[in-house]
Design a protein around this motif. Structure first.
Motif, PDB file in Angstrom:
ATOM      1  N   ALA A 227      11.366  16.535   5.516  1.00  0.00           N
ATOM      2  CA  ALA A 227      12.502  16.055   6.306  1.00  0.00           C
ATOM      3  C   ALA A 227      12.599  14.534   6.252  1.00  0.00           C
ATOM      4  O   ALA A 227      13.696  13.970   6.170  1.00  0.00           O
ATOM      5  CB  ALA A 227      12.377  16.535   7.751  1.00  0.00           C
ATOM      6  N   ASP A 228      11.465  13.862   6.290  1.00  0.00           N
ATOM      7  CA  ASP A 228      11.459  12.395   6.243  1.00  0.00           C
ATOM      8  C   ASP A 228      12.035  11.891   4.922  1.00  0.00           C
ATOM      9  O   ASP A 228      12.786  10.919   4.891  1.00  0.00           O
ATOM     10  CB  ASP A 228      10.030  11.892   6.437  1.00  0.00           C
ATOM     11  CG  ASP A 228       9.972  10.390   6.656  1.00  0.00           C
ATOM     12  OD1 ASP A 228      10.460   9.915   7.698  1.00  0.00           O
ATOM     13  OD2 ASP A 228       9.439   9.680   5.781  1.00  0.00           O
ATOM     14  N   LYS A 229      11.670  12.547   3.819  1.00  0.00           N
ATOM     15  CA  LYS A 229      12.230  12.159   2.518  1.00  0.00           C
ATOM     16  C   LYS A 229      13.741  12.348   2.503  1.00  0.00           C
ATOM     17  O   LYS A 229      14.487  11.509   1.978  1.00  0.00           O
ATOM     18  CB  LYS A 229      11.592  12.985   1.404  1.00  0.00           C
ATOM     19  CG  LYS A 229      10.120  12.681   1.170  1.00  0.00           C
ATOM     20  CD  LYS A 229       9.541  13.613   0.113  1.00  0.00           C
ATOM     21  CE  LYS A 229       8.052  13.392  -0.072  1.00  0.00           C
ATOM     22  NZ  LYS A 229       7.464  14.370  -1.029  1.00  0.00           N
ATOM     23  N   ALA A 230      14.215  13.468   3.076  1.00  0.00           N
ATOM     24  CA  ALA A 230      15.655  13.739   3.088  1.00  0.00           C
ATOM     25  C   ALA A 230      16.409  12.736   3.939  1.00  0.00           C
ATOM     26  O   ALA A 230      17.571  12.400   3.653  1.00  0.00           O
ATOM     27  CB  ALA A 230      15.905  15.160   3.603  1.00  0.00           C
ATOM     28  N   MET A 231      15.761  12.215   5.003  1.00  0.00           N
ATOM     29  CA  MET A 231      16.431  11.288   5.909  1.00  0.00           C
ATOM     30  C   MET A 231      16.334   9.837   5.443  1.00  0.00           C
ATOM     31  O   MET A 231      16.865   8.950   6.102  1.00  0.00           O
ATOM     32  CB  MET A 231      15.838  11.414   7.308  1.00  0.00           C
ATOM     33  CG  MET A 231      16.100  12.751   7.997  1.00  0.00           C
ATOM     34  SD  MET A 231      17.857  13.101   8.216  1.00  0.00           S
ATOM     35  CE  MET A 231      18.358  11.701   9.213  1.00  0.00           C
ATOM     36  N   ALA A 232      15.664   9.580   4.337  1.00  0.00           N
ATOM     37  CA  ALA A 232      15.483   8.195   3.867  1.00  0.00           C
ATOM     38  C   ALA A 232      16.806   7.513   3.564  1.00  0.00           C
ATOM     39  O   ALA A 232      16.912   6.278   3.636  1.00  0.00           O
ATOM     40  CB  ALA A 232      14.585   8.179   2.645  1.00  0.00           C
ATOM     41  N   ALA A 233      17.836   8.293   3.228  1.00  0.00           N
ATOM     42  CA  ALA A 233      19.137   7.708   2.891  1.00  0.00           C
ATOM     43  C   ALA A 233      19.950   7.334   4.119  1.00  0.00           C
ATOM     44  O   ALA A 233      21.026   6.726   3.990  1.00  0.00           O
ATOM     45  CB  ALA A 233      19.931   8.678   2.017  1.00  0.00           C
ATOM     46  N   GLY A 234      19.474   7.683   5.312  1.00  0.00           N
ATOM     47  CA  GLY A 234      20.180   7.314   6.536  1.00  0.00           C
ATOM     48  C   GLY A 234      20.578   8.513   7.361  1.00  0.00           C
ATOM     49  O   GLY A 234      20.439   9.668   6.953  1.00  0.00           O
ATOM     50  N   GLY A 235      21.067   8.232   8.579  1.00  0.00           N
ATOM     51  CA  GLY A 235      21.437   9.280   9.516  1.00  0.00           C
ATOM     52  C   GLY A 235      20.426   9.371  10.644  1.00  0.00           C
ATOM     53  O   GLY A 235      19.489   8.570  10.740  1.00  0.00           O
ATOM     54  N   THR A 236      20.634  10.331  11.517  1.00  0.00           N
ATOM     55  CA  THR A 236      19.723  10.533  12.645  1.00  0.00           C
ATOM     56  C   THR A 236      19.172  11.949  12.636  1.00  0.00           C
ATOM     57  O   THR A 236      19.862  12.893  12.247  1.00  0.00           O
ATOM     58  CB  THR A 236      20.433  10.274  13.990  1.00  0.00           C
ATOM     59  OG1 THR A 236      21.536  11.187  14.127  1.00  0.00           O
ATOM     60  CG2 THR A 236      20.935   8.840  14.077  1.00  0.00           C
ATOM     61  N   PHE A 237      17.925  12.064  13.064  1.00  0.00           N
ATOM     62  CA  PHE A 237      17.242  13.361  13.103  1.00  0.00           C
ATOM     63  C   PHE A 237      16.487  13.454  14.430  1.00  0.00           C
ATOM     64  O   PHE A 237      15.838  12.493  14.854  1.00  0.00           O
ATOM     65  CB  PHE A 237      16.257  13.468  11.936  1.00  0.00           C
ATOM     66  CG  PHE A 237      15.434  14.726  11.933  1.00  0.00           C
ATOM     67  CD1 PHE A 237      15.865  15.854  11.250  1.00  0.00           C
ATOM     68  CD2 PHE A 237      14.213  14.783  12.615  1.00  0.00           C
ATOM     69  CE1 PHE A 237      15.100  17.016  11.241  1.00  0.00           C
ATOM     70  CE2 PHE A 237      13.445  15.931  12.604  1.00  0.00           C
ATOM     71  CZ  PHE A 237      13.893  17.056  11.916  1.00  0.00           C
ATOM     72  N   MET A 238      16.575  14.608  15.066  1.00  0.00           N
ATOM     73  CA  MET A 238      15.825  14.831  16.299  1.00  0.00           C
ATOM     74  C   MET A 238      15.173  16.209  16.247  1.00  0.00           C
ATOM     75  O   MET A 238      15.862  17.218  16.088  1.00  0.00           O
ATOM     76  CB  MET A 238      16.732  14.748  17.523  1.00  0.00           C
ATOM     77  CG  MET A 238      15.998  15.027  18.841  1.00  0.00           C
ATOM     78  SD  MET A 238      17.068  14.917  20.298  1.00  0.00           S
ATOM     79  CE  MET A 238      17.408  13.159  20.311  1.00  0.00           C
ATOM     80  N   LEU A 239      13.842  16.216  16.318  1.00  0.00           N
ATOM     81  CA  LEU A 239      13.109  17.470  16.400  1.00  0.00           C
ATOM     82  C   LEU A 239      13.049  17.873  17.865  1.00  0.00           C
ATOM     83  O   LEU A 239      12.442  17.177  18.693  1.00  0.00           O
ATOM     84  CB  LEU A 239      11.702  17.304  15.827  1.00  0.00           C
ATOM     85  CG  LEU A 239      10.852  18.574  15.742  1.00  0.00           C
ATOM     86  CD1 LEU A 239      11.519  19.617  14.843  1.00  0.00           C
ATOM     87  CD2 LEU A 239       9.466  18.234  15.204  1.00  0.00           C
ATOM     88  N   GLN A 240      13.673  18.993  18.203  1.00  0.00           N
ATOM     89  CA  GLN A 240      13.833  19.377  19.604  1.00  0.00           C
ATOM     90  C   GLN A 240      12.727  20.289  20.115  1.00  0.00           C
ATOM     91  O   GLN A 240      12.303  20.185  21.265  1.00  0.00           O
ATOM     92  CB  GLN A 240      15.197  20.060  19.783  1.00  0.00           C
ATOM     93  CG  GLN A 240      16.364  19.152  19.415  1.00  0.00           C
ATOM     94  CD  GLN A 240      17.645  19.903  19.183  1.00  0.00           C
ATOM     95  OE1 GLN A 240      17.658  21.020  18.650  1.00  0.00           O
ATOM     96  NE2 GLN A 240      18.762  19.295  19.584  1.00  0.00           N
ATOM     97  N   GLN A 241      12.247  21.178  19.262  1.00  0.00           N
ATOM     98  CA  GLN A 241      11.238  22.133  19.724  1.00  0.00           C
ATOM     99  C   GLN A 241      10.479  22.714  18.547  1.00  0.00           C
ATOM    100  O   GLN A 241      11.052  22.954  17.481  1.00  0.00           O
ATOM    101  CB  GLN A 241      11.898  23.262  20.529  1.00  0.00           C
ATOM    102  CG  GLN A 241      10.925  24.185  21.239  1.00  0.00           C
ATOM    103  CD  GLN A 241      11.632  25.238  22.080  1.00  0.00           C
ATOM    104  OE1 GLN A 241      12.767  25.622  21.793  1.00  0.00           O
ATOM    105  NE2 GLN A 241      10.971  25.727  23.120  1.00  0.00           N
ATOM    106  N   VAL A 242       9.181  22.936  18.746  1.00  0.00           N
ATOM    107  CA  VAL A 242       8.328  23.611  17.766  1.00  0.00           C
ATOM    108  C   VAL A 242       7.607  24.722  18.510  1.00  0.00           C
ATOM    109  O   VAL A 242       6.920  24.465  19.509  1.00  0.00           O
ATOM    110  CB  VAL A 242       7.300  22.634  17.143  1.00  0.00           C
ATOM    111  CG1 VAL A 242       6.395  23.379  16.160  1.00  0.00           C
ATOM    112  CG2 VAL A 242       7.998  21.484  16.446  1.00  0.00           C
ATOM    113  N   LYS A 243       7.741  25.939  18.037  1.00  0.00           N
ATOM    114  CA  LYS A 243       7.164  27.049  18.785  1.00  0.00           C
ATOM    115  C   LYS A 243       6.864  28.234  17.877  1.00  0.00           C
ATOM    116  O   LYS A 243       7.369  28.332  16.748  1.00  0.00           O
ATOM    117  CB  LYS A 243       8.116  27.496  19.885  1.00  0.00           C
ATOM    118  CG  LYS A 243       9.454  28.026  19.367  1.00  0.00           C
ATOM    119  CD  LYS A 243      10.412  28.398  20.496  1.00  0.00           C
ATOM    120  CE  LYS A 243       9.949  29.610  21.254  1.00  0.00           C
ATOM    121  NZ  LYS A 243      10.941  30.070  22.253  1.00  0.00           N
TER     122      LYS A 243
END
Length: 287
Positions: free
Chosen positions: A40-56
């Motif tokens: 996910a970090d590699k995909a977001m390198a070009a910009g934008g916002t990302f929020m991980l809301q829950q892991v379960k």
């Protein structure tokens, strides 16, 4: 509940702050979660916002809920593909210890466990048989992430490395290896110091409990901080004998006595001993 820390430095494009991430699953899935976050970090390198809301854990598998905005369609597809891969992997990795596992039914509770953890606090589970989805084409044997993970039987039969250390001075582009005192390795006597072949995969648990190298699997025993380990190494070498099984390298846990012995032996330069002691004291203060 698993707490995952140091995310802001490790994944700078995902918008994490310094608070640890709370995941409603056991530690065995840490590696899967980190693999997803890395993609996910590699995909977001070009910009934008990302929020991980829950892991379960949900119905025996790993589920992650996230929101992404202002990103390109190919970046969104990459993140979604990484999530699907993470979910598929979770059905083949023990949620408790991270070894190869299998989905089991514990009287209505679904959980992925290895053979060693089937029959524990949840009782004896009934393994799930069949594909998870009719169109499921995922093969754990074709996925190096899962295929390299040991089974419980393989883990129990693996040689042990005590006092292990990851080689951090490997040449650029080459995989690191481990140093340590070996037990159960056919080409070395028990308690002899040596090194492995290059690392293929290492357990993500803290501390790690196994490592797979080009030549095979090892169980990982006790790990010492670098400065303490260096003192132990030279103190053990001074004895001119292998480490005895069950005995710590250097013969005891009295580091001060080891330093006195090294000074009196005359086998090392005083400047080297002073450096080791200074580093050891700093380790103790920061512990």
């Amino acid at each position: 509940m698993t707490l995952i820390s140091s995310l802001s430095d490790r994944y700078p494009h995902l918008g994490f702050d310094d608070r640890p991430l709370a995941a409603s699953c056991d530690d065995g899935w840490l590696g899967i979660i980190h693999a997803f976050l890395g993609d996910a970090d590699k995909a977001m390198a070009a910009g934008g916002t990302f929020m991980l809301q829950q892991v379960k854990e949900k119905m025996g598998g790993l589920s992650m809920y996230y929101a992404a905005a202002d990103i390109a369609p190919d970046a969104r597809r990459a993140i979604d593909d990484a999530h699907r891969l993470a979910s598929a992997r979770s059905f083949h990795v023990c949620e408790i210890c991270g070894r190869r596992g299998r989905l089991n039914n514990f009287n209505g509770l679904w959980k992925v466990v290895c053979d060693a953890h089937n029959g524990g606090e949840f009782g004896k589970g009934i393994p799930f048989v069949g594909p998870f989805e009719a169109h499921d084409t995922y093969s754990p044997e074709a996925d190096p992430f899962v295929a390299a993970r040991p089974t419980a039987t393989e883990f129990d039969a693996a040689p042990v490395i005590e006092g292990w250390l990851i080689e951090e001075q490997a040449e650029v582009g080459r995989r690191p290896w481990l140093y340590g005192w070996f037990f159960g390795r056919p080409d070395l006597g028990d308690g002899e110091h040596g090194h492995t072949s290059p690392i293929v995969q290492i357990d993500e648990m803290v501390p790690p409990r196994w490592v797979r190298t080009d030549s095979g699997l090892y169980r990982l025993g006790i790990h010492y901080p670098p400065a303490e380990r260096e003192i132990r190494y030279w103190a053990q070498k001074q004895t001119r004998r292998p480490v005895v099984c069950g005995e710590p390298p250097g013969g005891s846990n009295d580091i001060d006595a080891m330093l006195i012995s090294l000074r009196s032996s005359g086998g090392l330069r005083w400047t080297k001993i002073e450096r080791m002691e200074g580093a050891y004291r700093a380790e103790q203060e920061s512990a």
